[in-house]
Design a protein around this motif. Structure first.
Motif, PDB file in Angstrom:
ATOM      1  N   UNK A  91       0.801  -1.224  -0.092  1.00  0.00           N
ATOM      2  CA  UNK A  91       0.028  -0.041  -0.124  1.00  0.00           C
ATOM      3  C   UNK A  91       0.745   1.207   0.208  1.00  0.00           C
ATOM      4  N   UNK A  92       0.234   2.532   0.002  1.00  0.00           N
ATOM      5  CA  UNK A  92       1.027   3.744  -0.009  1.00  0.00           C
ATOM      6  C   UNK A  92       1.946   3.843   1.085  1.00  0.00           C
ATOM      7  N   UNK A  93       1.663   3.176   2.302  1.00  0.00           N
ATOM      8  CA  UNK A  93       2.609   3.353   3.447  1.00  0.00           C
ATOM      9  C   UNK A  93       3.671   2.020   3.725  1.00  0.00           C
ATOM     10  N   UNK A  94       3.710   1.480   2.269  1.00  0.00           N
ATOM     11  CA  UNK A  94       4.736   0.219   2.218  1.00  0.00           C
ATOM     12  C   UNK A  94       4.069  -0.836   3.136  1.00  0.00           C
ATOM     13  N   UNK A  95       2.689  -0.928   3.468  1.00  0.00           N
ATOM     14  CA  UNK A  95       2.348  -2.030   4.316  1.00  0.00           C
ATOM     15  C   UNK A  95       2.062  -3.210   3.168  1.00  0.00           C
ATOM     16  N   UNK A  96       2.181  -4.523   3.708  1.00  0.00           N
ATOM     17  CA  UNK A  96       2.115  -5.581   2.935  1.00  0.00           C
ATOM     18  C   UNK A  96       0.389  -5.943   2.741  1.00  0.00           C
ATOM     19  N   UNK A  97      -0.124  -5.743   1.593  1.00  0.00           N
ATOM     20  CA  UNK A  97      -1.283  -6.112   1.206  1.00  0.00           C
ATOM     21  C   UNK A  97      -1.831  -7.338   0.851  1.00  0.00           C
ATOM     22  N   UNK A  98      -1.105  -7.851  -0.405  1.00  0.00           N
ATOM     23  CA  UNK A  98      -1.174  -9.127  -0.997  1.00  0.00           C
ATOM     24  C   UNK A  98      -0.071  -9.694  -1.561  1.00  0.00           C
ATOM     25  N   UNK A  99      -0.384 -10.941  -1.517  1.00  0.00           N
ATOM     26  CA  UNK A  99       0.764 -11.841  -2.252  1.00  0.00           C
ATOM     27  C   UNK A  99       0.135 -12.926  -3.514  1.00  0.00           C
ATOM     28  N   UNK A 100       0.713 -13.374  -4.044  1.00  0.00           N
ATOM     29  CA  UNK A 100       0.493 -14.271  -5.043  1.00  0.00           C
ATOM     30  C   UNK A 100      -0.515 -15.359  -4.762  1.00  0.00           C
ATOM     31  N   UNK A 101      -0.061 -15.944  -3.504  1.00  0.00           N
ATOM     32  CA  UNK A 101      -0.951 -16.977  -3.097  1.00  0.00           C
ATOM     33  C   UNK A 101      -2.259 -16.535  -2.640  1.00  0.00           C
ATOM     34  N   UNK A 102      -2.705 -15.353  -2.359  1.00  0.00           N
ATOM     35  CA  UNK A 102      -3.948 -14.973  -2.158  1.00  0.00           C
ATOM     36  C   UNK A 102      -4.932 -15.317  -3.204  1.00  0.00           C
ATOM     37  N   UNK A 103      -4.364 -15.277  -4.443  1.00  0.00           N
ATOM     38  CA  UNK A 103      -5.198 -15.589  -5.606  1.00  0.00           C
ATOM     39  C   UNK A 103      -5.392 -17.112  -5.670  1.00  0.00           C
ATOM     40  N   UNK A 104      -4.593 -17.925  -4.877  1.00  0.00           N
ATOM     41  CA  UNK A 104      -4.902 -19.329  -4.918  1.00  0.00           C
ATOM     42  C   UNK A 104      -3.907 -20.128  -6.042  1.00  0.00           C
ATOM     43  N   UNK A 105      -2.912 -19.132  -6.336  1.00  0.00           N
ATOM     44  CA  UNK A 105      -1.798 -19.585  -7.293  1.00  0.00           C
ATOM     45  C   UNK A 105      -0.516 -20.236  -6.531  1.00  0.00           C
ATOM     46  N   UNK A 106      -0.485 -21.548  -6.490  1.00  0.00           N
ATOM     47  CA  UNK A 106       0.402 -22.164  -5.708  1.00  0.00           C
ATOM     48  C   UNK A 106       1.321 -23.148  -6.417  1.00  0.00           C
ATOM     49  N   UNK A 107       0.768 -23.567  -7.619  1.00  0.00           N
ATOM     50  CA  UNK A 107       1.533 -24.556  -8.455  1.00  0.00           C
ATOM     51  C   UNK A 107       1.342 -24.210  -9.835  1.00  0.00           C
ATOM     52  N   UNK A 108       2.205 -24.590 -10.682  1.00  0.00           N
ATOM     53  CA  UNK A 108       1.990 -24.186 -12.263  1.00  0.00           C
ATOM     54  C   UNK A 108       0.750 -24.616 -13.024  1.00  0.00           C
ATOM     55  N   UNK A 109       0.082 -25.590 -12.598  1.00  0.00           N
ATOM     56  CA  UNK A 109      -1.295 -25.840 -13.110  1.00  0.00           C
ATOM     57  C   UNK A 109      -2.287 -24.609 -12.829  1.00  0.00           C
ATOM     58  N   UNK A 110      -2.195 -24.194 -11.517  1.00  0.00           N
ATOM     59  CA  UNK A 110      -2.945 -23.196 -11.168  1.00  0.00           C
ATOM     60  C   UNK A 110      -2.930 -21.722 -11.814  1.00  0.00           C
ATOM     61  N   UNK A 111      -2.020 -21.566 -12.588  1.00  0.00           N
ATOM     62  CA  UNK A 111      -1.802 -20.538 -13.526  1.00  0.00           C
ATOM     63  C   UNK A 111      -2.656 -20.619 -14.891  1.00  0.00           C
ATOM     64  N   UNK A 112      -2.486 -21.822 -15.301  1.00  0.00           N
ATOM     65  CA  UNK A 112      -3.151 -22.400 -16.671  1.00  0.00           C
ATOM     66  C   UNK A 112      -4.475 -22.414 -16.327  1.00  0.00           C
TER      67      UNK A 112
END
Length: 146
Positions: free
Chosen positions: A104-125
Motif C-alpha cells: 500500500x501507499x505506506x509500504x504495508x503488505x497487502x497481498x501476495x500471489x498465493x492470495x489468488x490461489x496460485x500455488x503451483x504451475x497448473x493453477x496459472x493455466x
C-alpha cells in the motif's frame, strides 16, 4: 554402490547449480514471449499502480520466476491489481510463474500471489489459460481467488 550413488547425486546437484540441463539448449517457447521490459511497463500503467519493482529470476533455488513488488495507491484494489499483473506476466517467458507482493501507499503488505490461489504451475493455466494468455484475468472473477 553407496559411493556411486553419492557421486551421482553430487554430479546432478552441480549440473543444476551451474544451469546445465539434460538435452542441451533450452527449448524455444511455443509462442513469442512479450519482452520483460514491456511487461513491467504495462503493469506500471495499470490504474492505481504507483511503483513497480519486478525482475525475472533464474537460478538454483528460484528457477523461471518473476519476482518483486507493486505499490498501489488504493489498498482496496490490491488483489485486482495483483491479478491483472500476473495475467500480464503470463504473456512473458514460457512456464514462468510469479512471486509478487502488493504494498500500500505506506509500504504495508497487502497481498501476495498465493492470495489468488496460485500455488503451483497448473493453477496459472487454470486461471489464465494456456500461455501466452490474453493478458487479462478471467472475466467476471478479477481479483477473486481460485
Amino acid at each position: 554402490m553407496r559411493w556411486t550413488g553419492g557421486v551421482l547425486a553430487l554430479a546432478i546437484a552441480f549440473a543444476l547449480m551451474t544451469g546445465c540441463r539434460p538435452g542441451g539448449d533450452d527449448p524455444k517457447a511455443s509462442y513469442d514471449p512479450v519482452p520483460d521490459d514491456d511487461l513491467y511497463a504495462e503493469i506500471a500503467d495499470l490504474d492505481g499502480v504507483t511503483k513497480v519493482k519486478i525482475r525475472f529470476v533464474e537460478g538454483f533455488a528460484r528457477t523461471n520466476n518473476y519476482g518483486g513488488e507493486i505499490v498501489v495507491a488504493a489498498p482496496e484494489r490490491a488483489l485486482e491489481v495483483l491479478d491483472r499483473a500476473i495475467a500480464i506476466l503470463w504473456q512473458g517467458r514460457e512456464g514462468a510463474l510469479a512471486d509478487l507482493i502488493v504494498l500500500g501507499p505506506d509500504n504495508q503488505l497487502l497481498k501476495y500471489t498465493s492470495d489468488l490461489g496460485l500455488r503451483k504451475p497448473a493453477d496459472y493455466e487454470e486461471r489464465y489459460g494456456p500461455q501466452p494468455g490474453t493478458g487479462e484475468p478471467p472475466e467476471g472473477s478479477v481479483g477473486q481467488p481460485l
